[in-house]
Motif scaffolding. Structure first.
Motif, short mmCIF file in Angstrom:
data_model
loop_
_atom_site.label_atom_id
_atom_site.label_comp_id
_atom_site.label_asym_id
_atom_site.label_seq_id
_atom_site.Cartn_x
_atom_site.Cartn_y
_atom_site.Cartn_z
N ASP A 32 83.29 39.82 65.10
CA ASP A 32 82.30 38.88 65.63
C ASP A 32 80.99 39.63 65.81
N ILE A 33 79.88 38.98 65.42
CA ILE A 33 78.58 39.64 65.43
C ILE A 33 77.74 39.30 66.67
N THR A 34 78.29 38.52 67.58
CA THR A 34 77.49 38.16 68.76
C THR A 34 77.07 39.35 69.60
N PRO A 35 77.82 40.49 69.63
CA PRO A 35 77.31 41.64 70.38
C PRO A 35 75.96 42.14 69.89
N PHE A 36 75.59 41.82 68.65
CA PHE A 36 74.28 42.22 68.13
C PHE A 36 73.20 41.20 68.46
N GLY A 37 73.56 40.16 69.19
CA GLY A 37 72.61 39.10 69.48
C GLY A 37 72.39 38.17 68.30
N GLU A 38 73.35 38.17 67.35
CA GLU A 38 73.25 37.33 66.16
C GLU A 38 74.40 36.34 66.15
N LYS A 39 74.18 35.19 65.50
CA LYS A 39 75.19 34.14 65.49
C LYS A 39 75.47 33.57 64.10
N ASP A 40 74.60 33.84 63.13
CA ASP A 40 74.73 33.26 61.80
C ASP A 40 75.35 34.29 60.85
N ALA A 41 76.67 34.19 60.64
CA ALA A 41 77.38 35.18 59.83
C ALA A 41 76.91 35.18 58.38
N TYR A 42 76.57 34.00 57.86
CA TYR A 42 76.13 33.94 56.46
C TYR A 42 74.82 34.71 56.29
N ALA A 43 73.86 34.45 57.16
CA ALA A 43 72.59 35.17 57.09
C ALA A 43 72.79 36.67 57.33
N PHE A 44 73.68 37.00 58.26
CA PHE A 44 73.99 38.40 58.55
C PHE A 44 74.52 39.11 57.31
N CYS A 45 75.47 38.47 56.61
CA CYS A 45 76.07 39.09 55.42
C CYS A 45 75.09 39.17 54.26
N ARG A 46 74.20 38.20 54.13
CA ARG A 46 73.19 38.25 53.09
C ARG A 46 72.25 39.44 53.30
N ALA A 47 71.96 39.76 54.56
CA ALA A 47 71.02 40.83 54.87
C ALA A 47 71.69 42.20 54.97
N LEU A 48 73.01 42.24 55.16
CA LEU A 48 73.70 43.49 55.46
C LEU A 48 73.55 44.55 54.36
N PRO A 49 73.57 44.21 53.07
CA PRO A 49 73.40 45.25 52.05
C PRO A 49 72.07 45.99 52.18
N ASP A 50 71.01 45.28 52.49
CA ASP A 50 69.71 45.93 52.64
C ASP A 50 69.62 46.69 53.97
N ARG A 51 70.27 46.18 54.99
CA ARG A 51 70.22 46.84 56.30
C ARG A 51 71.09 48.09 56.36
N CYS A 52 72.29 48.00 55.72
CA CYS A 52 73.27 49.08 55.90
C CYS A 52 73.93 49.54 54.60
N GLY A 53 73.71 48.83 53.50
CA GLY A 53 74.38 49.21 52.26
C GLY A 53 75.86 48.87 52.25
N VAL A 54 76.24 47.78 52.91
CA VAL A 54 77.64 47.33 52.96
C VAL A 54 77.66 45.82 52.71
N VAL A 55 78.67 45.36 51.98
CA VAL A 55 78.87 43.93 51.74
C VAL A 55 80.12 43.46 52.46
#
Length: 393
Positions: free
Chosen positions: A329-352
């Motif tokens: 669950d991504i709510t500890p990061f203050g985020e709630k939209d998993a789809y948007a989170f996963c779309r951005a994750l490769p650029d943020r961390c290099g992980v899909v």
């Protein structure tokens, strides 16, 4: 094309589009990110089983069309596996059908058993092909949601009972469950069996992760419970157990009447597939218990390795009892939209990773959930954990 007023895509499929797995794997390829999205191992299975496939190719076994129900050697091996593991006796000639992976088994079963207007109960979040196959069969999907409770996802049996109507045709189960990792208990399966018998329902159960259970969890086929053999189609597969997902060898076991019905639909899909690989999988199913024990222990260790990395990165982690996926669950990061989170994750961390929200009808229930696959090499999991710790900062 011009002048076309009617949409080209069948309206039953219009809501689905490209699968999330294709989308996220393409994103991994484009960005060079570590792909913990799609569930495939990054190493092949046992060398002796790969060599068995090579031997079959060289010997000319399966290079031409194999028998429609599957090669006798594999059907016999499947029957022997079910008897040895679960005490379930199936006739390899009339009660076993080989398919092009579990995905075709699901499609053929639902196309065979579901009429337009029939309701199909599925536990959500669900593997995305379930929804598409129900739609292609003209059925109506009725989700029953697994919800997080005390570190695992649980089934509300009262909600399941309330979902059954006079239009319900079958219950579609998946245990061990992808993506949550829940393994349905004997008590839960007994309650489902009683409900199916009382309401005269069929049960289709996807058990492709049957050998991947941890922490003392027990995989129990519902077909082994009283009165269930005659109303259950059990789906199995070689891909997840033997780490040859590209071979696409699956099967069903069921009563002669149910098997004949599914075969009637399956013959108009692929008809046959994976000829030489069928012979190899027959040998794989006869591997000693030490192989299955080692596989389970290795994946248990990988689960804990990735789980520790995800916790260190700041995720809320639900350790699975089975499969090779971890839901977070991504709510500890203050985020709630998993789809948007996963779309951005490769650029943020290099992980899909995969957003679980796409596996729900009730989008709110899974909106903040993200799934990671741990069927990868240790160094890949360690590096992924290191990259994800950037989120903590």
């Amino acid at each position: 094309m011009t002048g076309m007023t009617r949409p080209l895509l069948n309206r039953r499929l219009a809501e689905f589009g490209t699968t999330i797995f294709a989308e996220m794997s393409a994103l991994a390829a484009r960005t060079g990110a570590i792909n913990l999205g799609q569930g495939f191992p990054d190493t092949d299975g046992p060398e002796e089983i790969r060599e068995a496939a090579v031997r079959a190719l060289r010997d000319g076994r399966g290079n031409q069309y194999p028998p429609g129900p599957g090669v006798p050697e594999l059907r016999t091996a499947v029957a022997e596996h079910q008897l040895k593991r679960y005490g379930l006796a199936y006739d390899p000639d009339t009660e076993v059908l080989v398919t092009a992976g579990a995905t075709e088994a699901i499609a053929a079963t639902l196309l065979a058993l579901v009429e337009p207007g029939d309701e199909v109960i599925a536990l959500e979040p669900y593997y995305d092909s379930y929804a598409a196959c129900i739609a292609m069969a003209g059925g109506t999907r009725v989700p029953v949601t697994l919800r997080p409770h005390e570190g695992r996802f649980v089934l509300d049996l009262d909600e399941l009972r309330a979902a059954v109507t006079d239009r319900t045709r079958l219950i579609l189960l998946n245990t061990p469950h992808n993506p949550t990792g829940t393994v349905l208990t004997r008590a839960e399966l007994t309650a489902i069996a009683e409900l199916a018998a009382a309401r005269d329902l069929l049960v289709v159960t996807d058990e492709v992760y049957e050998h991947l259970v941890f922490d003392g969890a027990e995989h129990l086929p519902i077909s082994s419970l009283p009165g269930m053999r005659e109303r259950t189609v059990t789906i199995g597969s070689a891909g997840k157990t033997f780490s040859f997902t590209g071979w696409k060898v699956g099967w069903i076991t069921a009563s002669p009447e149910l098997t004949a019905a599914v075969r009637s639909a399956k013959q108009y899909l692929t008809y046959v597939a994976s000829g030489p690989f069928q012979y190899a999988v027959a040998e794989a199913l006869a591997l000693p218990d030490s192989y299955f024990d080692s596989l389970r222990a290795d994946l248990h260790r990988k689960r804990d390795l990735l789980g520790d990395g995800l916790r260190a990165a700041g995720f809320e982690v639900y350790l699975p009892q089975g499969t090779y996926f971890i839901t977070t669950d991504i709510t500890p990061f203050g985020e709630k939209d998993a789809y948007a989170f996963c779309r951005a994750l490769p650029d943020r961390c290099g992980v899909v990773a995969i957003p679980n929200s796409v596996f729900y009808d009730d989008q709110a229930a899974g909106r903040s959930q993200v799934r990671f696959a741990f069927c990868k090499k240790d160094d890949v999991l360690i590096e992924a954990g290191s990259r994800l710790r950037r989120l903590a900062s």
